[in-house]
Design an enzyme around this catalytic site. Structure first.
Site, PDB file in Angstrom:
ATOM      1  N   THR A 156      64.429  14.431  35.395  1.00  0.00           N
ATOM      2  CA  THR A 156      63.527  15.200  34.532  1.00  0.00           C
ATOM      3  C   THR A 156      63.004  14.279  33.432  1.00  0.00           C
ATOM      4  O   THR A 156      63.783  13.808  32.597  1.00  0.00           O
ATOM      5  CB  THR A 156      64.287  16.405  33.943  1.00  0.00           C
ATOM      6  OG1 THR A 156      64.728  17.201  35.045  1.00  0.00           O
ATOM      7  CG2 THR A 156      63.395  17.235  33.039  1.00  0.00           C
ATOM      8  N   PHE A 186      64.565  21.760  41.233  1.00  0.00           N
ATOM      9  CA  PHE A 186      64.726  23.113  40.687  1.00  0.00           C
ATOM     10  C   PHE A 186      66.048  23.762  41.090  1.00  0.00           C
ATOM     11  O   PHE A 186      66.238  24.953  40.884  1.00  0.00           O
ATOM     12  CB  PHE A 186      63.553  24.006  41.119  1.00  0.00           C
ATOM     13  CG  PHE A 186      62.220  23.505  40.615  1.00  0.00           C
ATOM     14  CD1 PHE A 186      61.894  23.599  39.264  1.00  0.00           C
ATOM     15  CD2 PHE A 186      61.310  22.923  41.474  1.00  0.00           C
ATOM     16  CE1 PHE A 186      60.690  23.117  38.780  1.00  0.00           C
ATOM     17  CE2 PHE A 186      60.089  22.437  41.003  1.00  0.00           C
ATOM     18  CZ  PHE A 186      59.777  22.531  39.649  1.00  0.00           C
ATOM     19  N   LYS A 241      58.135  20.969  35.475  1.00  0.00           N
ATOM     20  CA  LYS A 241      59.600  21.033  35.366  1.00  0.00           C
ATOM     21  C   LYS A 241      60.019  21.551  33.990  1.00  0.00           C
ATOM     22  O   LYS A 241      60.849  22.458  33.864  1.00  0.00           O
ATOM     23  CB  LYS A 241      60.160  19.633  35.617  1.00  0.00           C
ATOM     24  CG  LYS A 241      61.612  19.461  35.278  1.00  0.00           C
ATOM     25  CD  LYS A 241      62.503  20.188  36.251  1.00  0.00           C
ATOM     26  CE  LYS A 241      63.946  20.143  35.794  1.00  0.00           C
ATOM     27  NZ  LYS A 241      64.857  20.705  36.746  1.00  0.00           N
ATOM     28  N   GLY A 290      74.364  37.066  27.747  1.00  0.00           N
ATOM     29  CA  GLY A 290      75.661  36.389  27.788  1.00  0.00           C
ATOM     30  C   GLY A 290      75.932  35.691  26.481  1.00  0.00           C
ATOM     31  O   GLY A 290      75.383  36.063  25.446  1.00  0.00           O
ATOM     32  N   CYS A 297      70.690  21.181  31.339  1.00  0.00           N
ATOM     33  CA  CYS A 297      69.234  21.244  31.518  1.00  0.00           C
ATOM     34  C   CYS A 297      68.498  22.083  30.474  1.00  0.00           C
ATOM     35  O   CYS A 297      67.644  21.559  29.765  1.00  0.00           O
ATOM     36  CB  CYS A 297      68.919  21.765  32.906  1.00  0.00           C
ATOM     37  SG  CYS A 297      69.749  20.808  34.171  1.00  0.00           S
ATOM     38  N   LYS A 358      78.696  28.041  33.066  1.00  0.00           N
ATOM     39  CA  LYS A 358      78.447  29.201  33.925  1.00  0.00           C
ATOM     40  C   LYS A 358      79.426  29.123  35.092  1.00  0.00           C
ATOM     41  O   LYS A 358      80.159  28.130  35.210  1.00  0.00           O
ATOM     42  CB  LYS A 358      77.002  29.229  34.407  1.00  0.00           C
ATOM     43  CG  LYS A 358      76.641  28.045  35.284  1.00  0.00           C
ATOM     44  CD  LYS A 358      75.299  28.256  35.916  1.00  0.00           C
ATOM     45  CE  LYS A 358      75.049  27.276  37.015  1.00  0.00           C
ATOM     46  NZ  LYS A 358      73.812  27.506  37.708  1.00  0.00           N
TER      47      LYS A 358
HETATM   48  C1  UGA Z   1      68.634  25.185  35.585  1.00  0.00           C
HETATM   49  C2  UGA Z   1      67.470  25.790  36.366  1.00  0.00           C
HETATM   50  O1  UGA Z   1      67.751  27.145  36.682  1.00  0.00           O
HETATM   51  C3  UGA Z   1      67.221  25.011  37.651  1.00  0.00           C
HETATM   52  O2  UGA Z   1      66.064  25.533  38.301  1.00  0.00           O
HETATM   53  C4  UGA Z   1      66.988  23.552  37.305  1.00  0.00           C
HETATM   54  O3  UGA Z   1      66.834  22.750  38.474  1.00  0.00           O
HETATM   55  C5  UGA Z   1      68.174  23.015  36.527  1.00  0.00           C
HETATM   56  O4  UGA Z   1      68.354  23.814  35.328  1.00  0.00           O
HETATM   57  C6  UGA Z   1      67.862  21.589  36.146  1.00  0.00           C
HETATM   58  O5  UGA Z   1      66.902  21.378  35.383  1.00  0.00           O
HETATM   59  O6  UGA Z   1      68.483  20.672  36.706  1.00  0.00           O
HETATM   60  P1  UGA Z   1      71.299  25.244  35.757  1.00  0.00           P
HETATM   61  O7  UGA Z   1      71.281  24.633  34.392  1.00  0.00           O
HETATM   62  O8  UGA Z   1      72.146  24.653  36.793  1.00  0.00           O
HETATM   63  O9  UGA Z   1      69.808  25.305  36.359  1.00  0.00           O
HETATM   64  O10 UGA Z   1      71.797  26.746  35.581  1.00  0.00           O
HETATM   65  P2  UGA Z   1      71.142  28.191  35.507  1.00  0.00           P
HETATM   66  O11 UGA Z   1      71.712  29.018  36.577  1.00  0.00           O
HETATM   67  O12 UGA Z   1      69.681  28.144  35.398  1.00  0.00           O
HETATM   68  O13 UGA Z   1      71.749  28.710  34.129  1.00  0.00           O
HETATM   69  C7  UGA Z   1      71.425  28.070  32.894  1.00  0.00           C
HETATM   70  C8  UGA Z   1      72.109  28.783  31.760  1.00  0.00           C
HETATM   71  O14 UGA Z   1      71.522  30.075  31.528  1.00  0.00           O
HETATM   72  C9  UGA Z   1      73.588  29.053  31.984  1.00  0.00           C
HETATM   73  O15 UGA Z   1      74.287  28.836  30.791  1.00  0.00           O
HETATM   74  C10 UGA Z   1      73.640  30.522  32.381  1.00  0.00           C
HETATM   75  O16 UGA Z   1      74.856  31.138  32.087  1.00  0.00           O
HETATM   76  C11 UGA Z   1      72.520  31.078  31.517  1.00  0.00           C
HETATM   77  N1  UGA Z   1      71.960  32.318  32.065  1.00  0.00           N
HETATM   78  C12 UGA Z   1      71.230  32.307  33.197  1.00  0.00           C
HETATM   79  C13 UGA Z   1      72.183  33.508  31.385  1.00  0.00           C
HETATM   80  O17 UGA Z   1      72.851  33.541  30.332  1.00  0.00           O
HETATM   81  N2  UGA Z   1      71.634  34.648  31.876  1.00  0.00           N
HETATM   82  C14 UGA Z   1      70.895  34.661  33.009  1.00  0.00           C
HETATM   83  O18 UGA Z   1      70.428  35.752  33.410  1.00  0.00           O
HETATM   84  C15 UGA Z   1      70.698  33.471  33.687  1.00  0.00           C
END
Ligand code: UGA
Length: 474
Positions: A156, A186, A241, A290, A297, A358
């Protein structure tokens, strides 16, 4: 006579093949360009997921890293990170000869035709993305460019990096031709391989038709199955991105704030999220409140986008607010814990269930629980913690808290149980047993995963995020 002719011919053929082999090995003959021969420079989380994924799509992939220990482990079929299904993917593709691991950066660049850059771009001192590792790799690529290649940035990187990297490679490339591509990632941690195999879209940024065709070959499985491809300029892909991550971070911060109103007004955020999520323009995903978003990221990329905009003379008020709101959310969680304790913290013990940012990962980078731990420790609260995967990583940063080998051990003697990561096993806890082990029957469900009726049946006083109307107290 005939047999003499045949043997002379076969001697000549063998001689010719030896010469050809020698010429190939010494690089005197240019091998035909093969888009399926891929090197991935940087075998961290992104590089390894990409490598395993591309090998699964029938490419021949070499994952490269300078960390000898890591490569040795991967060669032995061991995975340095926790990621569901990674082990079976790596072992299957390695056995099939489609996935190789190497510490030889130069050789891997020279022997492959598509080079992905997947080195980290951590946050720099002013919030900007530090692209020094990408620049260093670009220099090595330039110095080892022995024939036409496609250089694809997966890390990124801020808008404008592709142009800069093209300049670095050109400087060292001795006029050997190459094309640049930006192909942002992504996939989510904890779901990397399933996300990889079922992408919503593939974003390809390039100004070269040839490179575009090469990328379609690399991802030919997705071309065939009708996955949408978005072709654009390198700059647009780079920005896509950041825009995606900042928008998703904003969505999470937004629902966290709506949850705070729900708490104050006696509404249920789950119903509100359902009510808005059914609107196709909004969509149901990423509306789970949450303890605040974390990981490697969202925090980093949102901050870097704000920084890039500032450099371009633009103020990104919304992205900045999402960052601020996310900090507030972590303290809202602390306030909720103190609310359950009647603001009496002396001599109290809190059991933290979950340390990873997470579920389904061992990653603790920017995990919101760190802010909670820091504040509780400052206020003299004892902490007992359990996480199915992330304790080793968290212990390096917080050696002073007590790590337990099960949720039940963590809650034993605790005043409050806080569920902070949404691991499935926490939703399945025996709440009656938990109640019998705790000093006080107090629970904060910071992920809204516990069954409210069961909490009530077990006699807990509990709180959650935006569902307070259903709780008994706090
Ligand atoms: C995120 C993006 O979702 C990916 O598309 C991207 O490729 C990635 O970053 C990256 O740039 O490499 P990631 O950080 O692995 O992915 O995790 P997510 O599932 O997106 O969650 C991010 C944070 O948001 C976590 O702390 C999660 O607990 C929080 N979250 C997510 C919430 O609190 N509520 C939600 O409804 C969704």
């Amino acid at each position: 006579m005939k047999s003499m002719l045949v043997s002379t011919r076969s001697v000549a053929t063998s001689f010719l093949s030896i010469i050809l082999l020698f010429a190939r090995l010494t690089g005197a003959i240019e091998e035909a360009f093969n888009p399926k021969k891929i090197a991935i420079i940087g075998t961290g989380y992104v590089g390894l997921s990409l490598g395993a994924g591309l090998a699964e799509l029938d490419n021949i992939v070499t994952c490269v890293d300078i960390d000898e220990g890591k490569i040795k482990m991967l060669r032995a079929g061991e995975i340095p990170i926790y990621e569901p299904h990674m082990k079976e993917f790596v072992q299957r593709n390695a056995q099939a000869g489609r996935l190789l691991f190497s510490t030889e950066v130069e050789k891997s660049i020279r022997h492959n035709d598509v080079i992905f850059i997947t080195v980290p771009t951590p946050t720099g001192p002013n919030g900007q993305a530090d692209i020094s590792a990408v620049v260093a790799v670009a220099k090595t690529i330039g110095q080892n460019l022995n024939r036409y290649k496609v250089i694809c940035i997966k890390s990124t990187v801020p808008v404008g990096t592709g142009k800069l990297i093209r300049g670095v490679i050109t400087k060292y490339a001795n006029s050997v031709p190459f094309d640049m591509v930006s192909n942002p990632e992504f996939v989510r941690e904890g779901a990397a391989l399933s996300d990889f195999l079922k992408p919503d879209r593939i974003v390809i940024g390039t100004n070269s038709e040839r490179a575009q065709k090469v990328m379609q070959e690399v991802y030919s499985t997705f071309v065939k199955n009708g996955t949408p491809f978005a072709f654009m300029s390198i700059e647009s892909a780079e920005l896509t991105k950041y825009a995606a991550n900042a928008l998703l971070a904003t969505k999470v911060s937004f629902i966290n704030e709506i949850a705070a109103i729900c708490d104050a007004a006696g509404a249920d955020v789950v119903d509100v999220a359902k009510g808005i999520g059914l609107d196709k323009r909004i969509g149901p995903r990423f509306l789970n409140p949450g303890p605040g978003y974390g990981g490697s990221c969202f925090p980093k990329d949102t901050q870097a986008l704000v920084h890039t905009a500032k450099e371009l003379g633009i103020t990104l008020k919304i992205a900045r607010a999402a960052l601020e709101s996310n900090e507030d959310q972590k303290y809202r969680i602390v306030k909720k814990i103190y609310g359950l304790l009647g603001n009496k913290t002396e001599g109290k013990t809190v059991a933290l269930l979950g340390l990873a940012f997470k579920a389904n990962t061992d990653d603790v980078r920017c995990s919101p629980v760190k802010t909670v731990i820091e504040q509780l420790l400052k206020d003299g609260i004892q902490i007992k913690a359990y996480d199915p995967q992330a304790m080793k990583n968290m212990r390096q940063e917080f050696p002073q808290i007590e790590y337990c080998d099960s949720a039940y051990k963590a809650v034993t003697g605790a005043d409050v149980m806080v569920v902070i990561t949404e691991w499935k096993e926490f939703a399945q806890l025996d709440l009656m047993k938990i109640r019998s082990l705790m000093k006080q029957p107090l629970v904060l469900d910071a992920r809204n995963i516990l069954d409210i009726d069961k909490l009530k049946q077990a006699g807990f006083t509990f709180s959650n995020v935006g569902r307070v109307c259903l709780a008994q107290a706090a």
